[in-house]
Scaffold this motif. Structure first.
Motif, PDB file in Angstrom:
ATOM      1  N   TYR A   6      28.753  51.208 -13.751  1.00 34.23           N
ATOM      2  CA  TYR A   6      28.253  50.117 -12.915  1.00 34.23           C
ATOM      3  C   TYR A   6      26.789  50.357 -12.557  1.00 34.23           C
ATOM      4  O   TYR A   6      25.936  49.480 -12.733  1.00 34.23           O
ATOM      5  CB  TYR A   6      29.095  50.001 -11.650  1.00 34.23           C
ATOM      6  CG  TYR A   6      28.603  48.960 -10.666  1.00 34.23           C
ATOM      7  CD1 TYR A   6      29.129  47.676 -10.669  1.00 34.23           C
ATOM      8  CD2 TYR A   6      27.604  49.264  -9.739  1.00 34.23           C
ATOM      9  CE1 TYR A   6      28.673  46.717  -9.781  1.00 34.23           C
ATOM     10  CE2 TYR A   6      27.138  48.318  -8.853  1.00 34.23           C
ATOM     11  CZ  TYR A   6      27.681  47.048  -8.870  1.00 34.23           C
ATOM     12  OH  TYR A   6      27.203  46.107  -7.988  1.00 34.23           O
ATOM     13  N   THR A  18      32.268  44.484 -19.618  1.00 30.42           N
ATOM     14  CA  THR A  18      32.766  45.475 -18.672  1.00 30.42           C
ATOM     15  C   THR A  18      33.204  46.719 -19.435  1.00 30.42           C
ATOM     16  O   THR A  18      33.407  46.677 -20.653  1.00 30.42           O
ATOM     17  CB  THR A  18      33.971  44.944 -17.870  1.00 30.42           C
ATOM     18  OG1 THR A  18      35.126  44.910 -18.732  1.00 30.42           O
ATOM     19  CG2 THR A  18      33.697  43.557 -17.306  1.00 30.42           C
ATOM     20  N   LYS A  75      38.029  50.401  -9.235  1.00 29.09           N
ATOM     21  CA  LYS A  75      37.921  49.914 -10.613  1.00 29.09           C
ATOM     22  C   LYS A  75      37.902  48.397 -10.682  1.00 29.09           C
ATOM     23  O   LYS A  75      37.086  47.797 -11.389  1.00 29.09           O
ATOM     24  CB  LYS A  75      39.063  50.462 -11.466  1.00 29.09           C
ATOM     25  CG  LYS A  75      39.139  49.877 -12.878  1.00 29.09           C
ATOM     26  CD  LYS A  75      40.296  50.496 -13.655  1.00 29.09           C
ATOM     27  CE  LYS A  75      40.447  49.851 -15.006  1.00 29.09           C
ATOM     28  NZ  LYS A  75      41.027  48.495 -14.945  1.00 29.09           N
ATOM     29  N   ASP A 105      36.044  47.940 -19.553  1.00 21.87           N
ATOM     30  CA  ASP A 105      37.373  47.729 -20.122  1.00 21.87           C
ATOM     31  C   ASP A 105      37.318  46.906 -21.404  1.00 21.87           C
ATOM     32  O   ASP A 105      38.209  47.009 -22.246  1.00 21.87           O
ATOM     33  CB  ASP A 105      38.288  47.032 -19.106  1.00 21.87           C
ATOM     34  CG  ASP A 105      38.977  48.030 -18.192  1.00 21.87           C
ATOM     35  OD1 ASP A 105      38.496  49.180 -18.087  1.00 21.87           O
ATOM     36  OD2 ASP A 105      39.991  47.666 -17.567  1.00 21.87           O
ATOM     37  N   LYS A 162      36.065  52.843 -21.512  1.00 16.09           N
ATOM     38  CA  LYS A 162      37.403  53.341 -21.186  1.00 16.09           C
ATOM     39  C   LYS A 162      37.914  54.305 -22.247  1.00 16.09           C
ATOM     40  O   LYS A 162      39.032  54.830 -22.120  1.00 16.09           O
ATOM     41  CB  LYS A 162      38.360  52.156 -21.027  1.00 16.09           C
ATOM     42  CG  LYS A 162      39.634  52.484 -20.268  1.00 16.09           C
ATOM     43  CD  LYS A 162      40.451  51.239 -19.960  1.00 16.09           C
ATOM     44  CE  LYS A 162      40.968  50.546 -21.186  1.00 16.09           C
ATOM     45  NZ  LYS A 162      41.917  49.458 -20.866  1.00 16.09           N
ATOM     46  N   TYR A 164      33.694  55.015 -13.774  1.00 16.55           N
ATOM     47  CA  TYR A 164      33.493  53.568 -13.658  1.00 16.55           C
ATOM     48  C   TYR A 164      32.287  53.261 -12.770  1.00 16.55           C
ATOM     49  O   TYR A 164      31.498  52.364 -13.060  1.00 16.55           O
ATOM     50  CB  TYR A 164      34.749  52.900 -13.097  1.00 16.55           C
ATOM     51  CG  TYR A 164      35.757  52.533 -14.165  1.00 16.55           C
ATOM     52  CD1 TYR A 164      35.731  51.281 -14.777  1.00 16.55           C
ATOM     53  CD2 TYR A 164      36.737  53.427 -14.570  1.00 16.55           C
ATOM     54  CE1 TYR A 164      36.642  50.940 -15.752  1.00 16.55           C
ATOM     55  CE2 TYR A 164      37.659  53.100 -15.552  1.00 16.55           C
ATOM     56  CZ  TYR A 164      37.611  51.853 -16.141  1.00 16.55           C
ATOM     57  OH  TYR A 164      38.504  51.527 -17.123  1.00 16.55           O
TER      58      TYR A 164
END
Length: 336
Positions: free
Chosen positions: A303, A237, A75, A239, A264, A299
């Motif tokens: 990406y 991102t 992560k 998050d 998230k 995650y």
């Protein structure tokens, strides 16, 4: 969303090596010139001489302002690599703090004096804003909302809903007028932060669209260095941002169904489904190795989808030692 049935079966049967991957949840770098160390929810920040910040993005994960008991393998590397690429992709809009990424989990940059507000920008009503709206709230950070909104509906234009930047505990909503009138940020500087925020969101939206994604909402943090405004911390991102899949948005919205998303939020939903929202008395559910592996896969999926490249997994057996080596080598070269 692509299928991971085979991999999940391997995880359940204990044959997948990823189930043995180590998550980095704590750092203890031994570096010369360290002035202070700050341990945030996810990041360990080393303030160095020469006005440098060294940020290690750990594998810790937080939700509802609580650090969860288990880390998520890969992560930290994913967050750091996405943020580094996005900082480069937006450097023509506003200067940013990044100097280098000496390790996949580390960014080194200029130390800036951070503004005590976060610039949250929303293109759609979802997540915490929707949960508050369902309960009858009709404004976010002083921005009024009309009465007939539906979950995941797009706003006519993106709205900026700033929050205070808390050192501990919850960030709190704060209006544009409260920020300016209280002196947290001058009117002139706040107006510039708004301009940067809209421009960054527009760029992020364009970059996401190229990959078949919708940038739903995100936050930007800014600081000052030598009298100039800099973009700091992470950007775009999973998050700090929420993404929907563009090709299914309209159909799912019209049917009133949940959106396919990369963010998230799925962790928050899992916690809520298990009765945890960070409230007093809430019991944290068990995070099994299987669950942590599934979060890691999500995650990795973001990406690869957002950046359009495969994620290559590096060995995780001794991350502290690897980071120490890479950072020391970079600092030695930088200080020559």
């Amino acid at each position: 969303m692509r299928c991971y049935d085979k991999k999940q079966n391997e995880i359940r049967m204990g044959r997948n090596k990823e189930s043995m991957a180590t998550a980095l949840t704590k750092t203890d770098l031994q570096l010369s010139g360290v002035k202070s160390v700050y341990n945030g929810k996810v990041r360990d920040v080393y303030t160095l001489e020469e006005d440098l910040l060294l940020m290690v993005v750990t594998d810790r994960i937080s939700a509802f302002d609580r650090i969860l008991p288990e880390g998520i393998p890969y992560k930290g590397e994913i967050l750091n690599r996405i943020a580094a690429k996005q900082l480069d992709a937006t450097a023509d809009i506003v200067p940013n703090w990044k100097i280098a990424t000496p390790d996949p989990m580390v960014t080194v940059g200029h130390a800036c004096e951070p503004y005590k507000v976060e610039m949250v920008i929303r293109g759609y009503i979802t997540g915490s804003a929707w949960r508050a709206y369902k309960e009858g709230k009709r404004s976010v950070s002083g921005v009024p909302l009309r009465n007939d909104l539906r979950e995941n509906e797009q706003f006519e234009t993106p709205i900026i809903t700033p929050t205070t930047k808390a050192d501990t505990g919850h960030d709190e909503e704060i209006s544009r007028e409260e920020i300016i009138n209280s002196g947290l940020v001058s009117r002139e500087e706040y107006e510039q932060l708004e301009k940067y925020t809209y421009a960054l969101f527009e760029r992020g939206t364009e970059l996401a669209a190229k990959r078949g994604l919708i940038l739903v909402d995100t936050k930007y943090e800014f600081g000052k260095r030598d009298g100039e405004i800099y973009l700091i911390d992470e950007i775009h991102t999973p998050d700090s941002s929420r993404f929907f899949y563009a090709n299914t948005y309209d159909d799912l919205f019209e049917k009133g169904l949940p959106q396919r998303q990369l963010s998230k939020e799925f962790v928050r939903k899992w916690l809520m489904d298990h009765g945890f929202q960070g409230r007093e008395g809430d019991v944290m559910p068990e995070m099994t190795a299987e669950y942590c592996s599934s979060v890691s896969e999500r995650y990795i999926e973001l990406y690869e989808k957002f950046l359009g490249e495969s994620f290559v997994k590096h060995p995780t057996d001794d991350l502290n030692a690897r980071i120490q080596r890479n950072v020391m080598a970079w600092l030695e070269e930088y200080r020559r």
